[in-house]
Design an enzyme around this catalytic site. Structure first.
Site, PDB file in Angstrom:
ATOM      1  N   ARG A 186      23.690  47.442  47.833  1.00 46.89           N
ATOM      2  CA  ARG A 186      23.493  46.165  47.122  1.00 46.89           C
ATOM      3  C   ARG A 186      22.979  45.077  48.068  1.00 46.89           C
ATOM      4  O   ARG A 186      22.119  44.282  47.696  1.00 46.89           O
ATOM      5  CB  ARG A 186      24.805  45.718  46.468  1.00 46.89           C
TER       6      ARG A 186
ATOM      7  N   LYS B  36      29.575  33.748  42.651  1.00 50.36           N
ATOM      8  CA  LYS B  36      28.778  33.206  41.540  1.00 50.36           C
ATOM      9  C   LYS B  36      29.548  33.291  40.212  1.00 50.36           C
ATOM     10  O   LYS B  36      29.610  32.324  39.455  1.00 50.36           O
ATOM     11  CB  LYS B  36      27.447  33.983  41.398  1.00 50.36           C
TER      12      LYS B  36
ATOM     13  N   ARG C   2      38.224  42.665  45.953  1.00 53.58           N
ATOM     14  CA  ARG C   2      38.074  42.298  44.530  1.00 53.58           C
ATOM     15  C   ARG C   2      38.658  43.370  43.611  1.00 53.58           C
ATOM     16  O   ARG C   2      38.433  44.561  43.779  1.00 53.58           O
ATOM     17  CB  ARG C   2      36.602  42.108  44.187  1.00 53.58           C
TER      18      ARG C   2
ATOM     19  N   ARG D 190      35.690  47.739  41.073  1.00 52.97           N
ATOM     20  CA  ARG D 190      34.390  48.099  40.493  1.00 52.97           C
ATOM     21  C   ARG D 190      33.793  49.254  41.291  1.00 52.97           C
ATOM     22  O   ARG D 190      33.855  49.242  42.527  1.00 52.97           O
ATOM     23  CB  ARG D 190      33.441  46.892  40.572  1.00 52.97           C
TER      24      ARG D 190
HETATM   25  P1  AP5 Z   1      32.716  36.878  42.449  1.00 49.83           P
HETATM   26  O1  AP5 Z   1      32.802  35.546  41.805  1.00 49.83           O
HETATM   27  O2  AP5 Z   1      33.054  38.086  41.645  1.00 49.83           O
HETATM   28  O3  AP5 Z   1      31.277  37.035  43.178  1.00 49.83           O
HETATM   29  P2  AP5 Z   1      29.828  37.274  42.580  1.00 49.83           P
HETATM   30  O4  AP5 Z   1      28.882  36.468  43.400  1.00 49.83           O
HETATM   31  O5  AP5 Z   1      29.831  37.050  41.103  1.00 49.83           O
HETATM   32  O6  AP5 Z   1      29.677  38.791  42.979  1.00 49.83           O
HETATM   33  P3  AP5 Z   1      29.144  40.065  42.190  1.00 49.83           P
HETATM   34  O7  AP5 Z   1      29.430  41.219  43.094  1.00 49.83           O
HETATM   35  O8  AP5 Z   1      29.688  40.142  40.785  1.00 49.83           O
HETATM   36  O9  AP5 Z   1      27.631  39.762  42.155  1.00 49.83           O
HETATM   37  P4  AP5 Z   1      26.520  40.750  42.044  1.00 49.83           P
HETATM   38  O10 AP5 Z   1      25.386  39.810  41.938  1.00 49.83           O
HETATM   39  O11 AP5 Z   1      26.404  41.790  43.065  1.00 49.83           O
HETATM   40  O12 AP5 Z   1      26.961  41.623  40.757  1.00 49.83           O
HETATM   41  P5  AP5 Z   1      26.530  41.561  39.239  1.00 49.83           P
HETATM   42  O13 AP5 Z   1      27.748  41.756  38.414  1.00 49.83           O
HETATM   43  O14 AP5 Z   1      25.625  40.412  38.962  1.00 49.83           O
HETATM   44  O15 AP5 Z   1      33.631  36.848  43.775  1.00 49.83           O
HETATM   45  C1  AP5 Z   1      33.776  37.997  44.592  1.00 49.83           C
HETATM   46  C2  AP5 Z   1      35.243  38.101  45.059  1.00 49.83           C
HETATM   47  O16 AP5 Z   1      35.524  36.985  45.913  1.00 49.83           O
HETATM   48  C3  AP5 Z   1      36.282  38.051  43.927  1.00 49.83           C
HETATM   49  O17 AP5 Z   1      37.357  38.871  44.267  1.00 49.83           O
HETATM   50  C4  AP5 Z   1      36.708  36.559  43.895  1.00 49.83           C
HETATM   51  O18 AP5 Z   1      38.039  36.403  43.423  1.00 49.83           O
HETATM   52  C5  AP5 Z   1      36.592  36.195  45.374  1.00 49.83           C
HETATM   53  N1  AP5 Z   1      36.203  34.791  45.604  1.00 49.83           N
HETATM   54  C6  AP5 Z   1      35.312  34.057  44.883  1.00 49.83           C
HETATM   55  N2  AP5 Z   1      35.173  32.832  45.434  1.00 49.83           N
HETATM   56  C7  AP5 Z   1      35.992  32.812  46.533  1.00 49.83           C
HETATM   57  C8  AP5 Z   1      36.288  31.833  47.530  1.00 49.83           C
HETATM   58  N3  AP5 Z   1      35.702  30.608  47.514  1.00 49.83           N
HETATM   59  N4  AP5 Z   1      37.151  32.158  48.517  1.00 49.83           N
HETATM   60  C9  AP5 Z   1      37.729  33.380  48.554  1.00 49.83           C
HETATM   61  N5  AP5 Z   1      37.514  34.357  47.644  1.00 49.83           N
HETATM   62  C10 AP5 Z   1      36.648  34.061  46.645  1.00 49.83           C
HETATM   63  O19 AP5 Z   1      25.591  42.858  39.149  1.00 49.83           O
HETATM   64  C11 AP5 Z   1      26.141  44.149  39.285  1.00 49.83           C
HETATM   65  C12 AP5 Z   1      25.018  45.176  39.099  1.00 49.83           C
HETATM   66  O20 AP5 Z   1      24.431  45.018  37.784  1.00 49.83           O
HETATM   67  C13 AP5 Z   1      23.830  45.067  40.058  1.00 49.83           C
HETATM   68  O21 AP5 Z   1      24.087  45.720  41.291  1.00 49.83           O
HETATM   69  C14 AP5 Z   1      22.742  45.766  39.228  1.00 49.83           C
HETATM   70  O22 AP5 Z   1      22.905  47.164  39.256  1.00 49.83           O
HETATM   71  C15 AP5 Z   1      23.023  45.287  37.818  1.00 49.83           C
HETATM   72  N6  AP5 Z   1      22.311  44.043  37.496  1.00 49.83           N
HETATM   73  C16 AP5 Z   1      22.882  42.859  37.159  1.00 49.83           C
HETATM   74  N7  AP5 Z   1      21.929  41.936  36.943  1.00 49.83           N
HETATM   75  C17 AP5 Z   1      20.743  42.549  37.147  1.00 49.83           C
HETATM   76  C18 AP5 Z   1      19.398  42.106  37.107  1.00 49.83           C
HETATM   77  N8  AP5 Z   1      19.100  40.826  36.808  1.00 49.83           N
HETATM   78  N9  AP5 Z   1      18.422  42.999  37.376  1.00 49.83           N
HETATM   79  C19 AP5 Z   1      18.712  44.280  37.677  1.00 49.83           C
HETATM   80  N10 AP5 Z   1      19.973  44.772  37.752  1.00 49.83           N
HETATM   81  C20 AP5 Z   1      20.980  43.897  37.484  1.00 49.83           C
END
Ligand code: AP5
Length: 219
Positions: free
Chosen positions: A166, A13, A122, A155
């Site tokens: 998660r 995402k 990652r 991370r």
């Molecule tokens: P990446 O693009 O980083 O994936 P992502 O979907 O953004 O994954 P996240 O782990 O960041 O999402 P998340 O929703 O768990 O975390 P968030 O930061 O929102 O890609 C992942 C990897 O794959 C990278 O290495 C990339 O290079 C690679 N990649 C990408 N596309 C690829 C492809 N096509 N092919 C191959 N490789 C590829 O949240 C973190 C924490 O914050 C949560 O756990 C929670 O504690 C808190 N939080 C955030 N938002 C909220 C909320 N709304 N409510 C409550 N808590 C929240």
């Protein structure tokens, strides 16, 4: 355009949101990145949320809703916004409905085995936030950021025990959000396997090509 990217951790995402927000010229609002910035700065919010995040749990709804609501009051939001990681609970979706209702939701559809592989590889820059992947998108020099030379880090919530939490939180709390928006006919599913470029092209097709008022050639 008031858009949200919904999908499990590691679905890509954030990677895609950066490209789409640049093309559509709308701010990319990642609640995860906003919370990590608060932790880096050790603000009161950062100190309050770091334990939840490190363990892979969601931050309490009230905190994250207030943080996002304040951000959405800034003037740069007027042309629209792209949310990444919000809403993640039905309570958050209902709250958003009262102050900034969405008009599109893109769901990143991807098998769990691929997520585990992506998260295990990652690395991110703790200074500029740029995201790499050891397998699919490595930095030019091993272990350091291409942009600012900072040593890259894993991370804390990408450790296997936090990833398990998660994924379970995702199935329990966030999957119902998909049902919430499907019932309102706002969801488009995008297969999120394949290369970053392939997924990006699918997203462009799902969004209907060029942003309103701008031709393909101008992009
Ligand atoms: P990446 O693009 O980083 O994936 P992502 O979907 O953004 O994954 P996240 O782990 O960041 O999402 P998340 O929703 O768990 O975390 P968030 O930061 O929102 O890609 C992942 C990897 O794959 C990278 O290495 C990339 O290079 C690679 N990649 C990408 N596309 C690829 C492809 N096509 N092919 C191959 N490789 C590829 O949240 C973190 C924490 O914050 C949560 O756990 C929670 O504690 C808190 N939080 C955030 N938002 C909220 C909320 N709304 N409510 C409550 N808590 C929240």
């Amino acid at each position: 355009m008031r858009l949200s990217f919904l999908g499990p951790p590691g679905a890509g995402k954030g990677t895609q949101a950066q490209r789409v927000s640049a093309r559509w010229r709308i701010p990319h609002l990642s609640t995860g990145e906003m919370l990590r910035a608060a932790i880096r700065a050790q603000t009161p919010l950062g100190q309050e949320v770091q334990g939840f995040m490190r363990a892979g749990n969601l931050v309490p709804d009230a905190l994250v809703i207030r943080m996002l609501r304040e951000r959405l009051e800034q003037p740069d939001i007027r042309p629209g916004f792209l949310l990444d990681g919000f809403p993640r609970t039905v309570v958050q979706a209902e709250a958003l409905e009262t102050f900034a209702p969405l008009d599109r939701v893109l769901y990143f559809d991807i098998p769990e085995a691929e997520l585990l592989d992506r998260l295990a590889g990652r690395l991110s820059c703790p200074v500029c936030g740029r995201v790499y992947n050891l397998r699919s998108n490595p930095p030019r020099s091993p272990g350091v950021c291409d942009d600012d030379g900072t040593p890259l880090l894993q991370r804390p919530d990408d450790r296997p025990e936090a990833v398990r939490v998660r994924l379970s939180v995702y199935h329990q709390e966030t999957a119902p959000v998909l049902a919430y928006y499907r019932a309102r006919d706002l969801v488009e599913s995008v297969p999120a396997t394949g290369s970053v470029e392939e997924v990006y092209q699918r997203i462009l097709r799902a969004l209907g090509g060029a942003p309103p008022g701008r031709s393909e050639e101008a992009l």
